[in-house]
Design a protein around this motif. Structure first.
Motif, PDB file in Angstrom:
ATOM      1  N   VAL A   1       1.060 -16.497   4.263  1.00  0.00           N
ATOM      2  CA  VAL A   1      -0.181 -17.378   4.183  1.00  0.00           C
ATOM      3  C   VAL A   1      -0.112 -18.716   3.535  1.00  0.00           C
ATOM      4  N   HIS A   2       0.271 -18.397   2.280  1.00  0.00           N
ATOM      5  CA  HIS A   2       0.707 -19.832   1.407  1.00  0.00           C
ATOM      6  C   HIS A   2       1.579 -19.498   0.364  1.00  0.00           C
ATOM      7  N   LEU A   3       2.044 -20.500  -0.433  1.00  0.00           N
ATOM      8  CA  LEU A   3       2.811 -20.160  -1.562  1.00  0.00           C
ATOM      9  C   LEU A   3       2.254 -20.654  -2.622  1.00  0.00           C
ATOM     10  N   GLU A   4       2.636 -20.030  -3.748  1.00  0.00           N
ATOM     11  CA  GLU A   4       2.157 -20.403  -5.166  1.00  0.00           C
ATOM     12  C   GLU A   4       3.039 -20.704  -6.164  1.00  0.00           C
ATOM     13  N   TYR A   5       3.231 -21.958  -6.740  1.00  0.00           N
ATOM     14  CA  TYR A   5       4.225 -22.520  -7.577  1.00  0.00           C
ATOM     15  C   TYR A   5       3.828 -22.382  -8.874  1.00  0.00           C
ATOM     16  N   GLU A   6       4.669 -22.103  -9.850  1.00  0.00           N
ATOM     17  CA  GLU A   6       4.664 -22.304 -11.329  1.00  0.00           C
ATOM     18  C   GLU A   6       5.763 -22.784 -11.959  1.00  0.00           C
ATOM     19  N   ALA A   7       5.568 -23.568 -13.025  1.00  0.00           N
ATOM     20  CA  ALA A   7       6.676 -24.223 -13.577  1.00  0.00           C
ATOM     21  C   ALA A   7       6.372 -24.472 -15.254  1.00  0.00           C
ATOM     22  N   TYR A   8       7.633 -24.288 -15.987  1.00  0.00           N
ATOM     23  CA  TYR A   8       7.475 -24.592 -17.345  1.00  0.00           C
ATOM     24  C   TYR A   8       7.655 -26.124 -17.398  1.00  0.00           C
TER      25      TYR A   8
ATOM     26  N   LYS B   1       8.433 -19.628  -7.123  1.00  0.00           N
ATOM     27  CA  LYS B   1       7.341 -19.476  -6.060  1.00  0.00           C
ATOM     28  C   LYS B   1       7.262 -18.040  -5.895  1.00  0.00           C
ATOM     29  N   LYS B   2       5.725 -18.123  -5.528  1.00  0.00           N
ATOM     30  CA  LYS B   2       5.240 -16.525  -5.046  1.00  0.00           C
ATOM     31  C   LYS B   2       4.784 -16.704  -3.743  1.00  0.00           C
ATOM     32  N   GLU B   3       5.479 -15.858  -2.923  1.00  0.00           N
ATOM     33  CA  GLU B   3       5.133 -16.004  -1.333  1.00  0.00           C
ATOM     34  C   GLU B   3       3.691 -14.857  -1.184  1.00  0.00           C
ATOM     35  N   ILE B   4       2.884 -15.511  -0.589  1.00  0.00           N
ATOM     36  CA  ILE B   4       1.494 -14.609  -0.435  1.00  0.00           C
ATOM     37  C   ILE B   4       1.617 -14.491   1.080  1.00  0.00           C
ATOM     38  N   TRP B   5       1.625 -13.350   1.480  1.00  0.00           N
ATOM     39  CA  TRP B   5       1.665 -12.752   2.681  1.00  0.00           C
ATOM     40  C   TRP B   5       0.474 -12.144   3.240  1.00  0.00           C
ATOM     41  N   GLU B   6       0.200 -11.702   4.545  1.00  0.00           N
ATOM     42  CA  GLU B   6      -1.093 -11.258   4.797  1.00  0.00           C
ATOM     43  C   GLU B   6      -1.453  -9.800   4.251  1.00  0.00           C
ATOM     44  N   ASP B   7      -0.185  -8.849   3.939  1.00  0.00           N
ATOM     45  CA  ASP B   7      -0.078  -7.771   3.269  1.00  0.00           C
ATOM     46  C   ASP B   7       0.485  -7.411   1.992  1.00  0.00           C
ATOM     47  N   GLY B   8       0.452  -8.453   1.285  1.00  0.00           N
ATOM     48  CA  GLY B   8       1.163  -8.376  -0.269  1.00  0.00           C
ATOM     49  C   GLY B   8       1.790  -9.698  -0.446  1.00  0.00           C
ATOM     50  N   SER B   9       2.502  -9.801  -1.569  1.00  0.00           N
ATOM     51  CA  SER B   9       3.033 -10.966  -2.484  1.00  0.00           C
ATOM     52  C   SER B   9       4.493 -10.565  -2.865  1.00  0.00           C
ATOM     53  N   GLU B  10       5.204 -11.527  -3.380  1.00  0.00           N
ATOM     54  CA  GLU B  10       6.443 -11.331  -3.997  1.00  0.00           C
ATOM     55  C   GLU B  10       6.786 -12.567  -4.764  1.00  0.00           C
ATOM     56  N   TRP B  11       7.392 -12.645  -5.880  1.00  0.00           N
ATOM     57  CA  TRP B  11       7.811 -13.865  -6.617  1.00  0.00           C
ATOM     58  C   TRP B  11       9.246 -13.798  -6.141  1.00  0.00           C
ATOM     59  N   LYS B  12       9.764 -15.109  -5.775  1.00  0.00           N
ATOM     60  CA  LYS B  12      11.052 -15.313  -5.253  1.00  0.00           C
ATOM     61  C   LYS B  12      11.656 -16.144  -5.952  1.00  0.00           C
ATOM     62  N   GLY B  13      13.040 -15.688  -6.285  1.00  0.00           N
ATOM     63  CA  GLY B  13      13.874 -16.245  -7.445  1.00  0.00           C
ATOM     64  C   GLY B  13      15.012 -16.806  -6.690  1.00  0.00           C
ATOM     65  N   HIS B  14      16.049 -17.090  -7.503  1.00  0.00           N
ATOM     66  CA  HIS B  14      17.361 -17.569  -6.974  1.00  0.00           C
ATOM     67  C   HIS B  14      17.885 -16.638  -5.857  1.00  0.00           C
ATOM     68  N   GLN B  15      18.391 -16.936  -4.636  1.00  0.00           N
ATOM     69  CA  GLN B  15      18.691 -16.231  -3.548  1.00  0.00           C
ATOM     70  C   GLN B  15      20.110 -16.578  -2.999  1.00  0.00           C
ATOM     71  N   LEU B  16      20.896 -16.983  -3.961  1.00  0.00           N
ATOM     72  CA  LEU B  16      22.455 -17.639  -3.592  1.00  0.00           C
ATOM     73  C   LEU B  16      23.285 -16.731  -4.406  1.00  0.00           C
TER      74      LEU B  16
END
Length: 248
Positions: free
Chosen positions: A147-154, A225-240
């Motif tokens: 649905v959208h993303l939410e970004y947070e930064a230090y 970044k936090k992924e906001i979905w139609e049915d939930g959400s999840e913080w996404k970190g390094h995926q490599l």
């Protein structure tokens, strides 16, 4: 020793606070000991704490770093870096929602990003090539709809890490100029989250430097970044794979 530790993303959400007051009884404290002590004190977030890095005075701290009273401390969970040096080096320009380094090349803002404005920062008379990378919010990942993303930064550390990427690029590709703009807050589908612009006398260095910049951004810059979905959400970190922001 009384410590104040800044928390971000999933750790802050799990513990219900962005600022943790913690008292450590022993006289000597290292970064590794602090992390383990926090993991034991807060078992509900232990796995997140152990996979995080401690930042001391806005720098990633090796495990044997000695913590001193008055240090600025932050737990940095794996960063996302906009997939799709200190306060003295930053200025708060026309709006409190916009933060830049003093040279103007690196920016974090809550406002929509301009590809043209970031690109203009690297255009010079002696460079014959410029390349701009634009990361946007993708709607579908497989069958899951964002649905959208939410970004947070230090913010202060993020700006200093962006500037460090620019310095690394200058060392690897002498003469290449780099500018990075990143958005925080809500970023809707198809909107821009990050713009990376590079310029050089010749085009080959532009391609190499641009790829290096986005990969380092995703590795070292404390933005989540936090992924906001139609049915939930999840913080996404390094995926490599295993995350280590101190590797180069």
């Amino acid at each position: 020793m009384k410590l104040t530790i800044q928390l971000f993303a999933g750790i802050a959400e799990r513990l219900g606070t962005s600022l943790l007051e913690y008292e450590y009884s022993e006289s000597t404290l290292t970064a590794a000991h602090l992390k383990e002590s926090l993991a034991l004190a807060y078992p509900e977030a232990a796995s997140q704490i152990r996979t995080s890095f401690l930042a001391v005075n806005q720098q990633y701290a090796p495990a044997d770093t000695i913590i001193e009273t008055g240090d600025e401390l932050a737990l940095i969970p794996p960063v996302s870096g906009g997939d799709g040096t200190g306060d003295s080096d930053t200025e708060h320009r026309s709006s409190p929602s916009e933060h830049r380094t003093q040279d103007g090349l690196y920016m974090i803002t809550k406002s929509p990003l301009s590809v043209e404005a970031t690109t203009a920062l690297v255009i010079t008379a002696n460079h014959g090539a410029a390349l701009t990378f634009v990361g946007t919010t993708r709607e579908m990942t497989g069958e899951q709809r964002t649905v959208h993303l939410e970004y947070e930064a230090y913010v202060p550390m993020a700006l200093s890490q962006m500037a460090a990427i620019g310095s690394e690029i200058s060392e690897r590709w002498p003469g290449v100029r780099c500018a990075i703009s990143h958005r925080i807050g809500q970023v809707d589908v198809a909107e821009i989250s990050v713009v990376i612009a590079v310029s050089s006398p010749h085009r080959s260095d532009c391609y190499d430097a641009s790829r290096y910049a986005i990969e380092r951004l995703k590795q070292t810059v404390p933005i989540w970044k936090k992924e906001i979905w139609e049915d939930g959400s999840e913080w996404k970190g390094h995926q490599l794979g295993p995350w280590n922001p101190m590797e180069n």
